[in-house]
Design a protein around this motif. Structure first.
Motif, PDB file in Angstrom:
ATOM      1  N   SER A 151      39.261  54.828  58.070  1.00 34.15           N
ATOM      2  CA  SER A 151      38.058  53.968  58.797  1.00 34.15           C
ATOM      3  C   SER A 151      39.316  53.150  59.760  1.00 34.15           C
ATOM      4  CB  SER A 151      36.397  53.069  58.111  1.00 34.15           C
ATOM      5  OG  SER A 151      36.342  54.390  58.178  1.00 34.15           O
ATOM      6  N   GLY A 152      40.518  53.048  59.156  1.00 32.06           N
ATOM      7  CA  GLY A 152      41.267  51.628  60.223  1.00 32.06           C
ATOM      8  C   GLY A 152      40.018  50.801  60.279  1.00 32.06           C
ATOM      9  N   SER A 153      40.533  49.277  61.211  1.00 31.38           N
ATOM     10  CA  SER A 153      39.877  49.102  61.810  1.00 31.38           C
ATOM     11  C   SER A 153      38.617  49.003  62.219  1.00 31.38           C
ATOM     12  CB  SER A 153      41.084  48.081  62.276  1.00 31.38           C
ATOM     13  OG  SER A 153      40.908  48.570  63.958  1.00 31.38           O
ATOM     14  N   SER A 154      37.878  50.010  61.558  1.00 32.25           N
ATOM     15  CA  SER A 154      36.789  50.184  62.358  1.00 32.25           C
ATOM     16  C   SER A 154      35.890  49.171  61.574  1.00 32.25           C
ATOM     17  CB  SER A 154      36.265  51.450  62.250  1.00 32.25           C
ATOM     18  OG  SER A 154      34.084  51.692  62.561  1.00 32.25           O
ATOM     19  N   THR A 155      34.426  48.207  62.892  1.00 32.42           N
ATOM     20  CA  THR A 155      33.412  47.478  62.471  1.00 32.42           C
ATOM     21  C   THR A 155      32.112  48.153  61.970  1.00 32.42           C
ATOM     22  OG1 THR A 155      33.173  46.889  64.598  1.00 32.42           O
ATOM     23  CG2 THR A 155      34.862  45.870  63.648  1.00 32.42           C
ATOM     24  N   GLY A 156      32.338  49.552  61.721  1.00 34.64           N
ATOM     25  CA  GLY A 156      30.737  50.300  61.319  1.00 34.64           C
ATOM     26  C   GLY A 156      30.879  51.972  61.944  1.00 34.64           C
ATOM     27  N   PRO A 157      30.331  52.595  61.312  1.00 34.70           N
ATOM     28  CA  PRO A 157      30.385  53.944  61.693  1.00 34.70           C
ATOM     29  C   PRO A 157      30.433  54.358  62.974  1.00 34.70           C
ATOM     30  CG  PRO A 157      28.632  53.797  60.249  1.00 34.70           C
ATOM     31  CD  PRO A 157      28.992  52.121  60.277  1.00 34.70           C
ATOM     32  N   HIS A 158      31.094  55.500  64.060  1.00 33.73           N
ATOM     33  CA  HIS A 158      31.409  55.468  65.065  1.00 33.73           C
ATOM     34  C   HIS A 158      32.148  56.764  65.193  1.00 33.73           C
ATOM     35  CE1 HIS A 158      33.965  52.628  65.475  1.00 33.73           C
ATOM     36  NE2 HIS A 158      34.182  53.136  66.449  1.00 33.73           N
ATOM     37  N   VAL A 159      32.085  56.914  66.251  1.00 36.09           N
ATOM     38  CA  VAL A 159      33.660  57.449  66.601  1.00 36.09           C
ATOM     39  C   VAL A 159      34.397  57.706  67.896  1.00 36.09           C
ATOM     40  CG1 VAL A 159      32.377  60.036  68.157  1.00 36.09           C
ATOM     41  CG2 VAL A 159      34.902  60.544  67.260  1.00 36.09           C
ATOM     42  N   HIS A 160      35.812  57.202  68.417  1.00 35.33           N
ATOM     43  CA  HIS A 160      36.373  56.939  69.315  1.00 35.33           C
ATOM     44  C   HIS A 160      36.878  57.101  69.906  1.00 35.33           C
ATOM     45  CE1 HIS A 160      38.964  53.306  71.418  1.00 35.33           C
ATOM     46  NE2 HIS A 160      39.467  54.628  71.261  1.00 35.33           N
ATOM     47  N   TRP A 161      36.807  58.098  71.390  1.00 33.62           N
ATOM     48  CA  TRP A 161      37.499  59.002  71.396  1.00 33.62           C
ATOM     49  C   TRP A 161      38.027  58.780  73.037  1.00 33.62           C
ATOM     50  CZ3 TRP A 161      33.673  61.795  76.107  1.00 33.62           C
ATOM     51  CH2 TRP A 161      34.649  63.367  75.998  1.00 33.62           C
ATOM     52  N   HIS A 162      39.073  59.465  73.426  1.00 33.25           N
ATOM     53  CA  HIS A 162      40.079  59.557  75.320  1.00 33.25           C
ATOM     54  C   HIS A 162      40.799  61.225  74.755  1.00 33.25           C
ATOM     55  CE1 HIS A 162      42.390  57.477  71.447  1.00 33.25           C
ATOM     56  NE2 HIS A 162      42.945  58.200  72.306  1.00 33.25           N
ATOM     57  N   LEU A 163      41.142  60.360  76.564  1.00 29.69           N
ATOM     58  CA  LEU A 163      41.783  61.594  76.240  1.00 29.69           C
ATOM     59  C   LEU A 163      43.581  60.927  76.882  1.00 29.69           C
ATOM     60  CD1 LEU A 163      41.858  64.870  77.624  1.00 29.69           C
ATOM     61  CD2 LEU A 163      41.172  63.765  79.657  1.00 29.69           C
ATOM     62  N   ILE A 164      44.477  62.384  77.328  1.00 31.13           N
ATOM     63  CA  ILE A 164      46.046  61.696  77.154  1.00 31.13           C
ATOM     64  C   ILE A 164      46.199  62.707  78.356  1.00 31.13           C
ATOM     65  CG2 ILE A 164      48.492  61.001  75.880  1.00 31.13           C
ATOM     66  CD1 ILE A 164      46.552  61.182  73.687  1.00 31.13           C
ATOM     67  N   THR A 165      46.811  61.747  79.236  1.00 30.21           N
ATOM     68  CA  THR A 165      47.733  63.430  80.117  1.00 30.21           C
ATOM     69  C   THR A 165      48.528  63.488  79.843  1.00 30.21           C
ATOM     70  OG1 THR A 165      48.983  61.028  81.472  1.00 30.21           O
ATOM     71  CG2 THR A 165      46.339  61.710  82.110  1.00 30.21           C
ATOM     72  N   PRO A 166      49.451  64.892  80.640  1.00 27.77           N
ATOM     73  CA  PRO A 166      50.219  65.645  79.645  1.00 27.77           C
ATOM     74  C   PRO A 166      51.915  63.994  79.702  1.00 27.77           C
ATOM     75  CG  PRO A 166      49.485  66.842  81.496  1.00 27.77           C
ATOM     76  CD  PRO A 166      48.695  65.737  81.438  1.00 27.77           C
TER      77      PRO A 166
END
Length: 183
Positions: A151-166
């Motif tokens: 869970s890392g430092s999560s404060t509740g159930p969820h997914v964290h999503w992002h996009l990374i450029t080349p």
């Protein structure tokens, strides 16, 4: 005599710039295509990266700006129960990072033109490092329960999503999707 861009069709270019009007327009169309079509384009407009928002059916519980305001590099949080299957936003190659600091268990999908989508706070990985996944294929399961493994430092159930450029810059995937669906 007209200045040309070296093509033998005699197209005129703007003096001192070296770009034809056609080249400039082609770049504008590619940029507009990002916002309008929901497809992410690489520098070559003939090569499109097909990604979508696999979490659009879930409540957005943390916006990009929320993350920036909290001092992070940005991301989107989607609330969902622990153990929810996480579909790949697009086809690619899997890299798993167990216990990735504050992000906990993290899966990265490297897409064909070097863009990467990344999901954090997983309860479990499904695919091995180096495995390929198709668009919509399940890559792992959501987590985020406080104190649970991964869970890392999560404060509740969820997914964290992002996009990374080349080039390695984290960006908001919704800015590249133009409202692309999924879920």
């Amino acid at each position: 005599m007209r200045e040309t861009d070296g093509a033998d069709d005699g197209r005129q270019v703007r003096p001192g710039i070296g770009l034809s009007r056609r080249t400039l327009l082609r770049g504008s169309v590619t940029t507009l295509g990002l916002a309008a079509g929901g497809v992410l384009f690489s520098g070559n407009s003939a090569q499109a990266l097909d990604i979508y928002n696999p979490f659009s059916g879930y409540q957005l519980t943390g916006t990009w700006q929320d993350h920036l305001d909290d001092g992070s590099l940005g991301g989107l949080d989607y609330g969902m129960g622990v153990g929810t299957a996480l579909p790949a936003a697009g086809a690619g190659v899997i890299s798993n990072i167990p216990n990735n600091g504050t992000g906990g268990h993290t899966v990265t999908i490297t897409h064909s033109d070097g863009y990467r989508t990344q999901y954090m706070h997983l309860s479990r990985f499904l695919l091995a490092d180096g495995a390929t996944v198709g668009k919509g294929g399940i890559v792992g399961y959501s987590g985020g329960a406080v104190g649970a493994p991964g869970s890392g430092s999560s404060t509740g159930p969820h997914v964290h999503w992002h996009l990374i450029t080349p080039g390695g810059t984290r960006v908001n995937p919704l800015n590249y999707l133009g409202g692309g669906g999924g879920g």
